[in-house]
Design an enzyme around this catalytic site. Structure first.
Site, PDB file in Angstrom:
ATOM      1  N   HIS A 117      -1.398   1.774  -4.143  1.00 55.70           N
ATOM      2  CA  HIS A 117      -1.826   3.173  -3.955  1.00 55.70           C
ATOM      3  C   HIS A 117      -0.932   4.160  -4.680  1.00 55.70           C
ATOM      4  CE1 HIS A 117      -4.061   1.783  -0.089  1.00 55.70           C
ATOM      5  NE2 HIS A 117      -4.715   1.472  -1.198  1.00 55.70           N
TER       6      HIS A 117
ATOM      7  N   GLN B 109       0.851  -1.195   0.000  1.00 56.03           N
ATOM      8  CA  GLN B 109       0.000   0.000   0.000  1.00 56.03           C
ATOM      9  C   GLN B 109       0.884   1.241   0.000  1.00 56.03           C
ATOM     10  OE1 GLN B 109      -3.584  -0.713   2.918  1.00 56.03           O
ATOM     11  NE2 GLN B 109      -1.776  -1.726   3.694  1.00 56.03           N
TER      12      GLN B 109
ATOM     13  N   ASP C  15       6.208   4.684  -1.173  1.00 54.90           N
ATOM     14  CA  ASP C  15       7.665   4.875  -1.225  1.00 54.90           C
ATOM     15  C   ASP C  15       8.285   3.765  -2.073  1.00 54.90           C
ATOM     16  OD1 ASP C  15       7.555   3.585   2.080  1.00 54.90           O
ATOM     17  OD2 ASP C  15       8.487   2.519   0.412  1.00 54.90           O
TER      18      ASP C  15
HETATM   19  N1  APR Z   1       6.686  -2.124  12.431  1.00 52.97           N
HETATM   20  C1  APR Z   1       5.552  -2.756  12.029  1.00 52.97           C
HETATM   21  N2  APR Z   1       4.316  -2.187  12.064  1.00 52.97           N
HETATM   22  C2  APR Z   1       4.248  -0.927  12.547  1.00 52.97           C
HETATM   23  C3  APR Z   1       5.378  -0.201  12.987  1.00 52.97           C
HETATM   24  C4  APR Z   1       6.643  -0.856  12.903  1.00 52.97           C
HETATM   25  N3  APR Z   1       7.772  -0.258  13.300  1.00 52.97           N
HETATM   26  N4  APR Z   1       4.953   1.033  13.395  1.00 52.97           N
HETATM   27  C5  APR Z   1       3.617   1.065  13.217  1.00 52.97           C
HETATM   28  N5  APR Z   1       3.189  -0.108  12.711  1.00 52.97           N
HETATM   29  C6  APR Z   1       1.841  -0.496  12.351  1.00 52.97           C
HETATM   30  C7  APR Z   1       0.729   0.158  13.150  1.00 52.97           C
HETATM   31  O1  APR Z   1       0.449  -0.592  14.325  1.00 52.97           O
HETATM   32  C8  APR Z   1      -0.431   0.095  12.157  1.00 52.97           C
HETATM   33  O2  APR Z   1      -1.120  -1.136  12.260  1.00 52.97           O
HETATM   34  O3  APR Z   1       1.642  -0.076  11.017  1.00 52.97           O
HETATM   35  C9  APR Z   1       0.264   0.181  10.796  1.00 52.97           C
HETATM   36  C10 APR Z   1       0.131   1.547  10.154  1.00 52.97           C
HETATM   37  O4  APR Z   1      -1.227   1.751   9.846  1.00 52.97           O
HETATM   38  P1  APR Z   1      -1.611   3.003   8.922  1.00 52.97           P
HETATM   39  O5  APR Z   1      -0.903   4.215   9.428  1.00 52.97           O
HETATM   40  O6  APR Z   1      -3.102   3.008   8.798  1.00 52.97           O
HETATM   41  O7  APR Z   1      -0.951   2.646   7.496  1.00 52.97           O
HETATM   42  P2  APR Z   1      -1.560   1.726   6.361  1.00 52.97           P
HETATM   43  O8  APR Z   1      -2.270   0.539   6.913  1.00 52.97           O
HETATM   44  O9  APR Z   1      -0.463   1.485   5.395  1.00 52.97           O
HETATM   45  O10 APR Z   1      -2.648   2.707   5.682  1.00 52.97           O
HETATM   46  C11 APR Z   1      -3.334   2.205   4.545  1.00 52.97           C
HETATM   47  O11 APR Z   1      -4.294   4.377   4.169  1.00 52.97           O
HETATM   48  O12 APR Z   1      -4.049   6.641   4.151  1.00 52.97           O
HETATM   49  C12 APR Z   1      -4.097   5.543   3.366  1.00 52.97           C
HETATM   50  O13 APR Z   1      -3.163   5.319   1.250  1.00 52.97           O
HETATM   51  C13 APR Z   1      -2.834   5.351   2.602  1.00 52.97           C
HETATM   52  O14 APR Z   1      -1.761   3.286   1.966  1.00 52.97           O
HETATM   53  C14 APR Z   1      -2.322   4.000   3.070  1.00 52.97           C
HETATM   54  C15 APR Z   1      -3.570   3.325   3.575  1.00 52.97           C
END
Ligand code: APR
Length: 234
Positions: free
Chosen positions: A104, A86, A89
């Site tokens: 995305h 998703q 980067d």
């Molecule tokens: N290692 C592993 N997981 C981690 C770490 C880490 N160091 N730090 C945070 N996390 C986890 C968090 O617990 C959370 O479950 O990564 C996840 C981040 O969630 P989001 O911020 O919602 O990111 P993501 O799931 O990629 O979002 C999905 O939402 O805004 C849109 O397009 C955007 O692709 C993105 C999509």
């Protein structure tokens, strides 16, 4: 070789210094999604949206792949590995992963506003607003914004259905349709989830082992476990 799919979210890039979206101090605490990540935002204020992505691109270019990205490359010696991310980067590619499918979009690319299949590498961190594609249309960031179709979903579904092993790393699994992908894996598919807040995630998935920790350490543990369990690693 067994087919292994890795589904990643912002969490895998967190230890490279790139903000996630929904953790505390996340990107969506700093910015209103509707003002920077929707087609309406682009129509209303393209300069603001373009600057938002220029600043994020600068951060991405300064970031480096971390231990989790690099460990996934090692898996390619033993499995047919497909990354489905998703993330916008290019850290998976810079770590050396050969097959990366972005759901995305890709922050290092721009896209024609008249033909979404016309994409261009952005040299450096800045896409200058007003730059045009070969058809004479304005270029925009090559990002799938909220409310836009996710063109690679069908292919991603097919790839996950074929997976014998699925590793999910660092996604809140809260943004559909991408988040629904994990449910396309078969019950026989051995699944691993690496996330410090894993307990909030998909506990109803069959054949799932959870590593409630950061990607930098958790991915290496999953890989050790997979290699230990796999016979006939030719
Ligand atoms: N290692 C592993 N997981 C981690 C770490 C880490 N160091 N730090 C945070 N996390 C986890 C968090 O617990 C959370 O479950 O990564 C996840 C981040 O969630 P989001 O911020 O919602 O990111 P993501 O799931 O990629 O979002 C999905 O939402 O805004 C849109 O397009 C955007 O692709 C993105 C999509």
């Amino acid at each position: 070789m067994k087919k292994l799919v890795v589904f990643t979210g912002a969490g895998i890039s967190a230890e490279s210094g790139i903000k996630t979206f929904r953790d505390s101090n996340g990107l969506w605490e700093e910015y209103d999604v509707s003002e920077v990540a929707t087609p309406e935002a682009w129509d209303k204020n393209p300069a603001f949206v373009n600057t938002f992505y220029n600043l994020r691109r600068k951060q991405v270019l300064e970031a480096k792949p971390n231990a989790a990205h690099l460990a996934l490359v090692e898996l390619e010696k033993h499995f047919k590995v497909q990354i489905i991310t998703q993330n916008i980067d290019d850290l998976h590619e810079r770590a050396g992963s050969k097959k990366v499918l972005h759901l995305h979009g890709e922050i290092i690319k721009s896209r024609s506003t008249s033909n979404p299949f016309l994409t261009y590498e952005i040299k450096g961190w800045e896409l200058k607003l007003g730059e045009k594609c070969e058809l004479g249309s304005i270029l925009r960031p090559h990002i799938v914004w909220f409310g836009e179709a996710v063109p690679n979903m069908e292919l991603a579904c097919h790839l996950i259905k074929e997976a014998e092993i699925l590793i999910v790393v660092g996604s809140s699994l809260s943004v559909y349709p991408a988040a629904g992908l994990v449910y396309h894996a078969t019950d026989n598919c051995k699944k691993y989830l690496v996330d410090p807040s894993a307990e909030l995630k998909v506990s109803d998935l069959e054949n799932l082992k959870i590593y409630k920790e950061k990607a930098g350490t958790g991915v290496k543990k999953v890989i050790r476990e997979i290699l230990k369990n796999s016979t006939g690693l030719q």
